[in-house]
Design an enzyme around this catalytic site. Structure first.
Site, short mmCIF file in Angstrom:
data_model
loop_
_atom_site.label_atom_id
_atom_site.label_comp_id
_atom_site.label_asym_id
_atom_site.label_seq_id
_atom_site.Cartn_x
_atom_site.Cartn_y
_atom_site.Cartn_z
N ASP A 12 0.82 -1.21 0.00
CA ASP A 12 0.00 0.00 0.00
C ASP A 12 0.86 1.26 0.00
O ASP A 12 0.34 2.36 -0.23
CB ASP A 12 -0.97 0.01 1.19
CG ASP A 12 -2.20 -0.86 0.92
OD1 ASP A 12 -2.20 -1.56 -0.12
OD2 ASP A 12 -3.14 -0.86 1.73
N GLY A 25 -9.52 29.45 -36.24
CA GLY A 25 -10.63 29.90 -37.07
C GLY A 25 -10.39 29.90 -38.55
O GLY A 25 -11.04 29.17 -39.30
N LEU A 26 -9.44 30.69 -39.05
CA LEU A 26 -9.25 30.79 -40.50
C LEU A 26 -8.72 29.49 -41.06
O LEU A 26 -9.00 29.13 -42.19
CB LEU A 26 -8.31 31.95 -40.82
CG LEU A 26 -8.97 33.32 -40.72
CD1 LEU A 26 -7.96 34.41 -41.02
CD2 LEU A 26 -10.16 33.41 -41.67
N ASP A 70 -12.19 36.37 -34.20
CA ASP A 70 -11.48 35.12 -34.43
C ASP A 70 -12.15 33.94 -33.75
O ASP A 70 -12.01 32.80 -34.15
CB ASP A 70 -10.03 35.26 -33.95
CG ASP A 70 -9.21 34.07 -34.36
OD1 ASP A 70 -8.90 33.98 -35.57
OD2 ASP A 70 -8.91 33.21 -33.51
#
Lengths: 424, 531
Positions: B36, B419-420, B284
């Site tokens: 453990d 985005g673009l 954007d």
């Protein structure tokens, strides 16, 4: 062999009285072996019957989510099972059925016992027999214990391999069996070396596939590739196989002596042996030089962990010229370790068992150049200014044989090289 | 028995360790079998703490079970006290020790140590890590603060300078270290003094003076909710209810804190302008609109992420779930806001099925979901524990407060196409190096979101999951067959919208009883759903 290696003069540590220490043991339990065994036997599945702690251990030790769909899982015992509201055996049958439906490619299922399953005395051997009857011939079900109350770290592999021994087919002809999970690249190199020596047939345990179990019988000679396989060895002895005593194949010397022992057992002449191993041995010796320059004279301290400590200490002391400050081992199997003990420098501080706090006291007092320890201790020691090598990496890396000797040395050199490089 | 491949939470004693390790002057003696001790590596390797957790394990073995494990525990507790000289001793049992019923609390008290001994009973076969952390924190606070509890009939008088405690951060928490810094700075700006941060960095003597504060800031209800309620009852301290994750929630949090502190929030909110808010409004970010997002994590982070995704990214939440069963009510209420079925489970396979079925554009999940998403080739950002070494970045990277909102913006946008770039892909979808299968340019070669194989495999991965779950499969309607031409045309659609196009087209075909999907069907469906 390089002049660095000292000839054996006396009996080394063979007659040493090794103190036994008791206290907190900072070691993994045998379940940890599943991490490499499930990659080794590619059609086997390991089902731990245990608690959330067991599941958490395996995934933490493996690093979370290395494998998207691993071939291991945990059947987590819950309060309904403990209160007797659910029959543990019925529950286990249900879980196994669901699992095998999901993974039809599985040919071998290990039910792996844990601390809780041992304490509640859940009889996994009967469960394995019952499930085997149900799922044979498609799937064979075996059981072993990887519990912390019965096994330490690498003993899990021992228990797993020992459970395989009774189902191995019976051999009627002479053969060599190499025992202990090895990296595939190591296994392939060894096959080539044995073939060049004229030792045949050679088989490996564990096999890469559950359908490819090696045979064993009175004419089988076996060679341990790992130092932690006492139960497996006993089971093989019961099948009539005979152990070839040798140091373990770590380092050039270890590998040479290991192969030499096999050659002697199979009546391979000295010339045939030499012609098979001379080239790789010399290559390996050359490759060690680079690391020896760095490691020689450095002081190393081993915390007990994998049972690889003695062979590693022997390699680092005799071939790399390191000084052994303390060599801890969780267990000392005198019989299997005699060839290693004979090679260790007389007076080496060997310790069996562990009291981690006292050992840390000794370690801090000694200020070694390098400490071999488990993952729980490594960063704290580094933060105190002590260089460490994680011991688990020694299990996960191909280290055996001639062509891995330099890789093995490099594992110990790397922390020192890194410390020398860093300017932070 | 539950079949588990991966667990979202460890056992409850690991929660106790998270509290003990976060604090100073506490030592935890854990009755536990050999092995453990693995839990130490969670802290030393994953969190990279430079010290061992303050935990002594009895590490009993089979041979001890026949003997006296109780004596073993007493020796371990006595030696731990002598060696570590803690201010308070925490004692308990792990799952196996629970079965042997040695009563660590009674045994430790019998040692008559000159420090408080706090026994935590954590039912390991019933509860999990976060519950264990919450219970341990509660027991420690009760033990340390009760001697300072006011008499009945007492009424709280406010401090001259408004003062609060920050409750909940632990070791091994998801960005707790950074959240505490961020929220402390925010509180300072508001004009509120922090009395105690706990458990992280607190000593037992600090817990004793929790009652000095006017109110409590609860950052993580999973670990601090129970404690905060007790402090409300005992010390008449109100507690914050809002978790400041995201632009909006942080604004609400500032309002809530100001109300509790008796400070006018107006001037502070007048200056409140996280960069993430502007970035979200910038053109954007238009491409983020309507992206389908699947959210899974602990309750606090999942509920907060769903709000941020909807209000601050313009995403659509298509799945919301949590492994925190204790917070089922809160998750269900949040799911209602987004019109989705709440997923309350700690079954990794079930989460995988649900994500595959939802076909999201982005997964916000844990390290588990990151792996699921990788298999399904869906981008993913990690929002919650269970933690991975990567969740402890070297830099300051909070989830909460103003900087936290900025971090969320960056972290969630990062796995997506910019985005673009997305538009160019739509225009030039057969360009040999700039095509739908290519990774987003900022992620480099071999990034997780890059689907190296063609689309049928994407479907294959999802299908494999469905096949593996027959009950799920039977619920699926019969799928119309795609003609080779239509399949090829579908392949020209960038991968991040392809799933949606396939799903819409199949639905369109089924509704019209079309057995075969042709190129015409594809565009008919596009026109139909594009209205």
């Amino acid at each position: 062999m390089d002049g660095f290696v000292q000839p054996v003069t006396g009996r080394g540590c063979a007659d040493a009285v090794v103190p036994m220490e008791r206290g907190q043991r900072e070691v993994f339990c045998g379940l940890t072996g599943i991490i490499w065994l499930h990659r080794k036997i590619q059609d086997a599945f390991f089902l731990v019957v245990g608690s959330r702690t067991c599941a958490h251990l395996i995934q933490s030790a493996a690093g979370v989510m290395i494998f998207a769909e691993p071939r291991f899982a945990t059947a987590i015992i819950d309060e309904r099972d403990l209160a007797g509201l659910a029959d543990c055996n019925d529950e286990l049958d249900r879980v196994v059925t669901r699992l095998l439906e999901r993974r039809p490619e599985i040919k071998l299922l290990f039910l792996v016992g844990s601390c809780p399953s041992e304490v509640i005395k859940l009889d996994l051997s009967r469960a394995a027999q019952r499930l085997s009857r149900q799922f044979m011939p498609g799937v064979r079900v075996l059981n072993y214990s990887g519990s912390g109350i019965e096994t330490t770290f690498t003993q899990g592999e021992d228990a797993c391999l020992a459970s395989l021994v009774p189902i191995l087919p019976t051999a009627t002809t002479a053969s060599l069996l190499v025992v202990g999970a090895l990296a595939e690249v190591v296994e392939d190199q060894m096959r080539r070396l044995f073939a060049a020596m004229g030792v045949a047939p050679v088989a490996f345990l564990p096999p890469r596939s559950a359908l490819d179990l090696p045979s064993v019988g009175p004419d089988t000679r076996y060679l341990l590739a790992q130092p932690f396989l006492s139960d497996t060895a006993r089971a093989l002895d019961e099948r009539g196989a005979k152990r070839i005593s040798a140091p373990f194949p770590l380092g050039v010397e270890g590998t040479t002596l290991w192969l030499t022992a096999a050659a002697e057992a199979f009546g391979v002449g000295a010339a045939a042996l030499e012609s098979a191993i001379a080239a790789p041995r010399e290559r390996a010796e050359r490759s060690l030089d680079r690391h020896r320059a760095l490691l020689a004279g450095k002081r190393i301290f081993f915390f007990p962990d994998s049972q690889l400590e003695l062979p590693l200490a022997r390699f680092l002391s005799r071939e790399m010229g390191m000084d052994l400050v303390e060599v801890g081992t969780p267990y000392l199997h005198r019989q299997h370790m005699t060839p290693e003990l004979e090679l260790l420098p007389e007076g080496t501080a060997l310790v069996e068992g562990q009291d981690v706090e006292r050992q840390l006291d000794r370690c801090r007092a000694e200020k070694p150049d390098l400490v071999v320890c488990g993952l729980g201790l490594a960063n704290p020691l580094e933060a105190e200014g002590i260089a460490t090598k994680w011991s688990i990496e020694l299990l996960f890396s191909p280290t055996q044989g001639f062509d891995q000797a330099a890789d093995l040395a490099e594992l110990f050199a790397r922390p020192l090289v890194r410390r020398a490089k860093l300017r932070v | 028995m539950q079949l588990t491949l991966w667990t979202y939470e460890g056992p409850p004693h690991v929660g106790a360790m998270r509290v003990a390790t976060a604090m100073e002057g506490v030592h935890y003696v854990l009755h536990a079998p050999q092995g453990d001790t693995y839990a130490d590596l969670l802290f030393t390797m994953i969190e990279r703490l430079p010290k061992r957790p303050p935990v002594t394990y009895t590490t009993f073995q089979a041979r001890d079970l026949g003997g006296d494990t109780a004596e073993l525990f007493k020796n371990a507790a006595r030696e731990a006290y002598e060696r570590f000289q803690p201010e308070a001793l925490l004692v308990g049992a792990s799952c196996t020790a629970e079965l042997i019923q040695d009563d660590p609390g009674g045994l430790a008290r019998a040692l008559n140590l000159p420090i408080p001994v706090v026994a935590v009973e954590l039912p390991a076969y019933q509860k999990k890590e976060n519950w264990g952390a919450g219970e341990t924190f509660y027991q420690l606070v009760r033990a340390c603060a009760t001697p300072n509890a006011p008499p009945p009939g007492w009424t709280r008088t406010k401090n001259a300078v408004p003062t609060c405690n920050i409750l909940g951060p632990t070791a091994l928490g998801f960005r707790h270290r950074d959240d505490v810094r961020e929220i402390s700075e925010l509180l300072a700006r508001i004009g509120v003094t922090v009395n105690v941060v706990a458990p992280l960095g607190a000593r037992p003597s600090d817990l004793a003076r929790l009652g000095d504060a006017d109110f409590n800031v609860v950052l993580y209800p999973e670990t601090a909710g129970v404690t905060a309620s007790w402090l409300t009852r005992t010390f008449q301290q109100p507690a914050t209810k809002i978790v400041p994750i995201g632009v909006g929630a942080t604004r609400d949090f500032i309002g809530e804190v100001c109300a509790l502190a008796g400070i006018d929030a107006g001037p502070i909110l007048a200056d409140y302008a996280p960069r993430a808010a502007w970035y979200a409004r910038s053109v954007d970010s238009t491409y983020l609109t309507g992206k389908r997002v699947f959210v899974f994590g602990d309750a606090t982070h999942a509920i907060a992420a769903a709000r941020v995704a909807t209000d601050e990214f313009g995403f659509v939440v298509v799945g919301l779930g949590s492994y925190s069963r204790e917070f089922g009510r809160e998750v269900r209420e949040a799911a209602k806001l987004y019109g989705v079925d709440p997923l309350l489970t700690d079954d990794y396979l079930e989460v995988e099925e649900k994500i595959a079925a939802a076909q999201p554009d982005l997964v916000l999940g844990t390290q588990m979901e990151r792996h699921i998403a990788k298999r399904l080739r869906v981008p993913c950002a990690v929002i919650s524990a269970p933690v991975h070494v990567q969740d402890f970045p070297a830099r300051h990277s909070p989830q909460m407060g103003i900087e936290g909102a900025n971090v969320l913006f960056d972290a969630w946008v990062h796995p997506l196409m910019m985005g673009l770039e997305e538009h160019l892909l739509t225009m030039f979808r057969e360009d040999f190096e700039f095509h739908g299968e290519a990774a987003a340019s900022h992620l480099g070669a071999g990034a997780a979101v890059a689907p190296p194989a063609p689309e049928p495999e994407l479907v294959g991965a999802g299908a494999a999951v469905l096949v593996a779950a027959p009950e799920q499969q039977s619920a699926q309607p019969i799928v119309s067959a795609w003609s080779p031409d239509a399949e090829k045309e579908l392949g020209k659609i960038p991968f991040f919208v392809r799933g949606k196009a396939r799903r819409n087209t199949e639905r369109f075909a089924q509704e019209r009883g079309l057995g075969t999907i042709t190129v015409e069907t594809l565009y008919d469906a596009k026109a139909h759903f594009g209205r």
